[in-house]
Design a protein around this motif. Structure first.
Motif, PDB file in Angstrom:
ATOM      1  N   GLU A 239      -8.588   9.139   3.191  1.00 14.69           N
ATOM      2  CA  GLU A 239      -7.662   8.170   3.521  1.00 14.69           C
ATOM      3  C   GLU A 239      -6.192   8.679   3.771  1.00 14.69           C
ATOM      4  O   GLU A 239      -5.461   8.488   4.648  1.00 14.69           O
ATOM      5  N   ASP A 243      -4.050   9.267   7.048  1.00 12.55           N
ATOM      6  CA  ASP A 243      -2.763   8.625   7.168  1.00 12.55           C
ATOM      7  C   ASP A 243      -1.526   9.869   7.609  1.00 12.55           C
ATOM      8  O   ASP A 243      -0.689   9.595   8.467  1.00 12.55           O
ATOM      9  N   GLU A 287       7.775   6.739   5.961  1.00 15.67           N
ATOM     10  CA  GLU A 287       6.453   6.846   5.730  1.00 15.67           C
ATOM     11  C   GLU A 287       6.276   8.305   5.333  1.00 15.67           C
ATOM     12  O   GLU A 287       5.328   8.490   4.454  1.00 15.67           O
TER      13      GLU A 287
END
Length: 298
Positions: A239, A243, A287
Motif C-alpha cells: 500500500e 501511495d 503528502e
C-alpha cells in the motif's frame, strides 16, 4: 546501503531556504518607494507655492505628509531589519496613503482654481518630474542588482541540491531543464530593468516563481522515482508503494499543468496560474512529507 541512501535523500528533502539577497531586494524596493514619496511632497509644495502666488485656496496637506513620512520611516526600518512580512504590510499602507493624497489633490484641483494657477503648476513641474526620473533610475539600478543576485543565489542553491541528489544516484534531468530555463531568465534581467516598466519586472518575478515551483515538483518526482525500486526490493507494505506511485503520478500531472513559459502575455493570468500551481504543490508536498515519515519511521 540503498535504504540508508534513501533515508539520507528523504531527510534532506525540504523546502527551507532563505535567500541571502532578501535585504538587498527590500532596500531596492524601499528606494523606489522613497522616490515616489519625494515626488509627491515636492509636487504638493509646488502647488502650494502656485496657490500663494495666484491667491487661490489650497487644501492642508500637512496631515497627509506627516502620515506618509511616518510610514516611510517604518518601511525603512522593516527593510533594514529584513522583516519581509512587516515590509509588505507597511508598503501596502504607504500605497493607500499615497492614493489618498493623490485623490485629495484631484479634489482640490476643482476648488476655485484659476487658469493662472494651473499654468503656474504646468510651467514649473518639469524639474520635479526630472528629479523623479533620475531618482527612479538609481532605484532601478539597485533593483536590477538585487534581482540578479537573488536569482543567482536561487540557482546556486538549486544546483547544490541537484548535485547532491545526483551523487546519490537520483535522476536529475527534470531539475536540470528547470535550471536551464533559470539561466535564460537571468539573461533577461537587464532588459527588464532598462526602463521604468513595472509590468516587465513583474513578469520577470512571475517567471521566477514558476521555475522555483517546478524545481520543487521535479525534485519530489525524482525522489519518488528513486525510492520506488528500493521500496519494492525492501520489506515495505504494498500500500505504501502504491501511495508513492500515485503521488508521483499526481506530481507529474501538476508539472504538465504548470508548464513553464518565458512569454507572459498577461501578468494577472500568469499570476493566477502560479497561485494554483503553488497551492497544488503544497498539497503534494504535505503528502510527500507524510509518506517520507512513513518510510523513515514506519
Amino acid at each position: 546501503m540503498k535504504r540508508l541512501l534513501l533515508a539520507l535523500v528523504l531527510i534532506a528533502a525540504t523546502f527551507a531556504w532563505n535567500n541571502p539577497a532578501w535585504p538587498e531586494v527590500l532596500e531596492a524596493r524601499y528606494a523606489y518607494d522613497e522616490c515616489n514619496v519625494i515626488f509627491a511632497k515636492d509636487f504638493v509644495e509646488l502647488r502650494e507655492e502656485c496657490a500663494e502666488e495666484e491667491d487661490v485656496p489650497i487644501f492642508d496637506s500637512s496631515e497627509y505628509i506627516k502620515e506618509i513620512d511616518e510610514i516611510l520611516e517604518d518601511l525603512k526600518d522593516a527593510a533594514e531589519e529584513d522583516d519581509r512580512l512587516e515590509f509588505g504590510l507597511t508598503r501596502f499602507a504607504l500605497g493607500a496613503d499615497m492614493l489618498g493624497l493623490g485623490l485629495a489633490i484631484v479634489g482640490d484641483a476643482l476648488d476655485h482654481k484659476t487658469l493662472g494657477f494651473f499654468e503656474c503648476v504646468q510651467s514649473n513641474k518639469e524639474p520635479v518630474e526630472d528629479d523623479l526620473k533620475e531618482c527612479r533610475v538609481n532605484a532601478l539600478e539597485l533593483a536590477e542588482s538585487a534581482a540578479t543576485h537573488f536569482l543567482e543565489n536561487d540557482l546556486e542553491h538549486a544546483e547544490g541540491i541537484m548535485d547532491d541528489l545526483e551523487e546519490d544516484g537520483v535522476e536529475v534531468s527534470g531539475m536540470e531543464a528547470v535550471l536551464e530555463d533559470g539561466d535564460e531568465l537571468l539573461e533577461d534581467i537587464p532588459e527588464a530593468f532598462e526602463e521604468d516598466k513595472p509590468a516587465e519586472v513583474r513578469a520577470l518575478q512571475l517567471r521566477h516563481s514558476r521555475l522555483v515551483d517546478l524545481f520543487h515538483l521535479e525534485r519530489m518526482s525524482a525522489i519518488c522515482e528513486y525510492a520506488l525500486p528500493i521500496l519494492e526490493d525492501g520489506n515495505y507494505d504494498d500500500e505504501l508503494i502504491e501511495d508513492v506511485e500515485n503521488l508521483n503520478e499526481d506530481i507529474q500531472g501538476t508539472i504538465g499543468d504548470c508548464e513553464y513559459s518565458a512569454d507572459v502575455e498577461n501578468n494577472n493570468d500568469y499570476a493566477n496560474e502560479n497561485l494554483d500551481c503553488w497551492a497544488d504543490t503544497w498539497d503534494l508536498y504535505e503528502e510527500f512529507v507524510s509518506l517520507k515519515h512513513e518510510i523513515l519511521f514506519g
